[in-house]
Design a protein around this motif. Structure first.
Motif, mmCIF file in Angstrom:
data_model
loop_
_atom_site.group_PDB
_atom_site.id
_atom_site.type_symbol
_atom_site.label_atom_id
_atom_site.label_comp_id
_atom_site.label_asym_id
_atom_site.label_seq_id
_atom_site.Cartn_x
_atom_site.Cartn_y
_atom_site.Cartn_z
ATOM 1 N N PHE A 84 5.821 12.165 1.173
ATOM 2 C CA PHE A 84 7.098 11.785 1.778
ATOM 3 C C PHE A 84 8.273 12.192 0.890
ATOM 4 C CE2 PHE A 84 10.486 8.557 1.761
ATOM 5 C CZ PHE A 84 11.033 8.800 3.016
ATOM 6 N N LEU A 85 8.193 11.864 -0.388
ATOM 7 C CA LEU A 85 9.283 12.183 -1.311
ATOM 8 C C LEU A 85 9.468 13.692 -1.458
ATOM 9 C CD1 LEU A 85 8.574 9.447 -3.984
ATOM 10 C CD2 LEU A 85 10.437 9.466 -2.325
ATOM 11 N N GLU A 86 8.368 14.419 -1.440
ATOM 12 C CA GLU A 86 8.439 15.877 -1.552
ATOM 13 C C GLU A 86 9.054 16.496 -0.292
ATOM 14 O OE1 GLU A 86 5.323 19.523 -1.870
ATOM 15 O OE2 GLU A 86 4.946 17.789 -3.151
ATOM 16 N N PHE B 145 15.983 5.366 2.023
ATOM 17 C CA PHE B 145 16.344 6.723 2.414
ATOM 18 C C PHE B 145 16.604 6.865 3.902
ATOM 19 C CE2 PHE B 145 13.676 7.186 -1.448
ATOM 20 C CZ PHE B 145 14.722 7.515 -2.291
ATOM 21 N N HIS B 146 17.002 5.795 4.549
ATOM 22 C CA HIS B 146 17.354 5.827 5.967
ATOM 23 C C HIS B 146 18.600 6.693 6.137
ATOM 24 C CE1 HIS B 146 18.735 4.412 9.881
ATOM 25 N NE2 HIS B 146 17.468 4.071 10.088
ATOM 26 N N PRO B 147 18.644 7.518 7.166
ATOM 27 C CA PRO B 147 19.798 8.421 7.347
ATOM 28 C C PRO B 147 21.152 7.716 7.401
ATOM 29 C CG PRO B 147 18.026 9.000 8.854
ATOM 30 C CD PRO B 147 17.610 7.732 8.167
ATOM 31 N N GLU B 148 21.182 6.472 7.833
ATOM 32 C CA GLU B 148 22.452 5.747 7.916
ATOM 33 C C GLU B 148 22.853 5.082 6.604
ATOM 34 O OE1 GLU B 148 22.220 3.109 11.217
ATOM 35 O OE2 GLU B 148 21.778 4.715 12.639
ATOM 36 N N ASN B 149 21.990 5.132 5.592
ATOM 37 C CA ASN B 149 22.301 4.537 4.295
ATOM 38 C C ASN B 149 23.272 5.455 3.555
ATOM 39 O OD1 ASN B 149 22.440 3.416 1.779
ATOM 40 N ND2 ASN B 149 20.251 3.388 1.416
ATOM 41 N N THR B 150 24.469 4.980 3.351
ATOM 42 C CA THR B 150 25.481 5.774 2.659
ATOM 43 C C THR B 150 25.717 5.280 1.237
ATOM 44 O OG1 THR B 150 27.238 4.376 3.571
ATOM 45 C CG2 THR B 150 26.646 6.372 4.819
ATOM 46 N N ASP B 151 24.876 4.364 0.763
ATOM 47 C CA ASP B 151 25.053 3.800 -0.572
ATOM 48 C C ASP B 151 24.604 4.726 -1.691
ATOM 49 O OD1 ASP B 151 26.044 1.494 0.541
ATOM 50 O OD2 ASP B 151 24.148 0.411 0.439
ATOM 51 N N LEU B 152 23.756 5.689 -1.385
ATOM 52 C CA LEU B 152 23.230 6.564 -2.431
ATOM 53 C C LEU B 152 24.274 7.603 -2.825
ATOM 54 C CD1 LEU B 152 19.644 7.152 -1.038
ATOM 55 C CD2 LEU B 152 20.308 5.691 -2.936
ATOM 56 N N PRO B 153 24.452 7.814 -4.114
ATOM 57 C CA PRO B 153 25.392 8.854 -4.545
ATOM 58 C C PRO B 153 24.873 10.233 -4.158
ATOM 59 C CG PRO B 153 24.309 7.836 -6.429
ATOM 60 C CD PRO B 153 23.840 7.121 -5.223
ATOM 61 N N GLU B 154 25.769 11.208 -4.155
ATOM 62 C CA GLU B 154 25.403 12.551 -3.714
ATOM 63 C C GLU B 154 24.280 13.152 -4.552
ATOM 64 O OE1 GLU B 154 27.528 16.852 -3.236
ATOM 65 O OE2 GLU B 154 28.696 15.064 -2.782
ATOM 66 N N THR C 253 0.857 -1.178 0.000
ATOM 67 C CA THR C 253 0.000 0.000 0.000
ATOM 68 C C THR C 253 0.897 1.233 0.000
ATOM 69 O OG1 THR C 253 -0.038 0.118 2.399
ATOM 70 C CG2 THR C 253 -1.771 -1.213 1.337
ATOM 71 N N GLY C 254 0.318 2.372 -0.193
ATOM 72 C CA GLY C 254 1.104 3.605 -0.150
ATOM 73 C C GLY C 254 1.831 3.757 1.169
ATOM 74 N N GLU C 255 1.151 3.465 2.272
ATOM 75 C CA GLU C 255 1.767 3.598 3.599
ATOM 76 C C GLU C 255 2.901 2.590 3.786
ATOM 77 O OE1 GLU C 255 2.757 5.223 7.032
ATOM 78 O OE2 GLU C 255 1.159 6.038 5.787
ATOM 79 N N ASN C 256 2.695 1.326 3.376
ATOM 80 C CA ASN C 256 3.753 0.312 3.496
ATOM 81 C C ASN C 256 4.951 0.654 2.616
ATOM 82 O OD1 ASN C 256 2.272 -1.190 5.321
ATOM 83 N ND2 ASN C 256 1.397 -2.511 3.749
ATOM 84 N N TYR C 257 4.698 1.153 1.428
ATOM 85 C CA TYR C 257 5.774 1.539 0.520
ATOM 86 C C TYR C 257 6.577 2.702 1.108
ATOM 87 C CZ TYR C 257 8.110 2.993 -3.801
ATOM 88 O OH TYR C 257 9.048 3.334 -4.742
ATOM 89 N N LYS C 258 5.875 3.688 1.660
ATOM 90 C CA LYS C 258 6.539 4.836 2.294
ATOM 91 C C LYS C 258 7.414 4.368 3.448
ATOM 92 C CE LYS C 258 5.282 8.127 5.565
ATOM 93 N NZ LYS C 258 5.551 7.717 6.728
ATOM 94 N N LYS C 259 6.897 3.476 4.296
ATOM 95 C CA LYS C 259 7.675 2.959 5.425
ATOM 96 C C LYS C 259 8.928 2.245 4.938
ATOM 97 C CE LYS C 259 3.881 2.461 8.664
ATOM 98 N NZ LYS C 259 3.027 1.520 9.383
ATOM 99 N N MET C 260 8.803 1.470 3.840
ATOM 100 C CA MET C 260 9.968 0.780 3.288
ATOM 101 C C MET C 260 10.990 1.791 2.795
ATOM 102 S SD MET C 260 11.653 -0.152 0.263
ATOM 103 C CE MET C 260 10.435 0.259 -0.931
ATOM 104 N N LEU C 261 10.534 2.836 2.108
ATOM 105 C CA LEU C 261 11.454 3.855 1.610
ATOM 106 C C LEU C 261 12.216 4.517 2.749
ATOM 107 C CD1 LEU C 261 9.356 5.661 -1.158
ATOM 108 C CD2 LEU C 261 11.262 4.074 -1.483
ATOM 109 N N GLU C 262 11.505 4.895 3.814
ATOM 110 C CA GLU C 262 12.166 5.622 4.892
ATOM 111 C C GLU C 262 13.023 4.728 5.778
ATOM 112 O OE1 GLU C 262 9.258 7.870 7.116
ATOM 113 O OE2 GLU C 262 8.034 6.121 7.478
ATOM 114 N N THR C 263 12.757 3.423 5.833
ATOM 115 C CA THR C 263 13.561 2.551 6.691
ATOM 116 C C THR C 263 14.678 1.822 5.942
ATOM 117 O OG1 THR C 263 11.999 0.726 6.435
ATOM 118 C CG2 THR C 263 11.710 2.172 8.345
ATOM 119 N N VAL C 264 14.559 1.718 4.623
ATOM 120 C CA VAL C 264 15.563 0.974 3.856
ATOM 121 C C VAL C 264 16.334 1.887 2.904
ATOM 122 C CG1 VAL C 264 15.961 -0.910 2.225
ATOM 123 C CG2 VAL C 264 14.215 -1.149 3.995
#
Length: 81
Positions: A52-54, A23-32, A10-21
């Motif tokens: 959330f993305l906005e 776009f989690h603050p400790e995730n350093t794998d994303l390029p600048e 669902t939208g809520e489950n997808y958002k939770k996955m995005l923020e915990t996996v």
């Protein structure tokens, strides 16, 4: 990333996955300077997800709706099945 979700997407489950996996603050794998791509699935178009993305100022790739032949993941699903 490949994330297995053991519940309906669902939208809520997808958002939770995005923020915990992804776009989690400790995730350093994303390029600048990255651009996030989605394929216009209902959970990705949900208001809670878009908000959330906005709020997080996550740049999105403009993606035309209903063109699965342009989506790489659709080809993968064909191989998997």
């Amino acid at each position: 990333y490949v994330v297995r979700m053991d519940h309906s997407v669902t939208g809520e489950n997808y958002k939770k996955m995005l923020e915990t996996v992804i776009f989690h603050p400790e995730n350093t794998d994303l390029p600048e300077k990255f651009v996030f791509q989605q394929d216009n699935a209902p959970a990705q178009k949900a208001r809670v997800t878009r908000d959330f993305l906005e709020i997080c100022e996550i740049p999105l790739l403009d993606w035309p709706p209903y063109l699965p032949d342009l989506n790489i993941i659709e080809n993968l699903w064909g191989i998997v099945s």
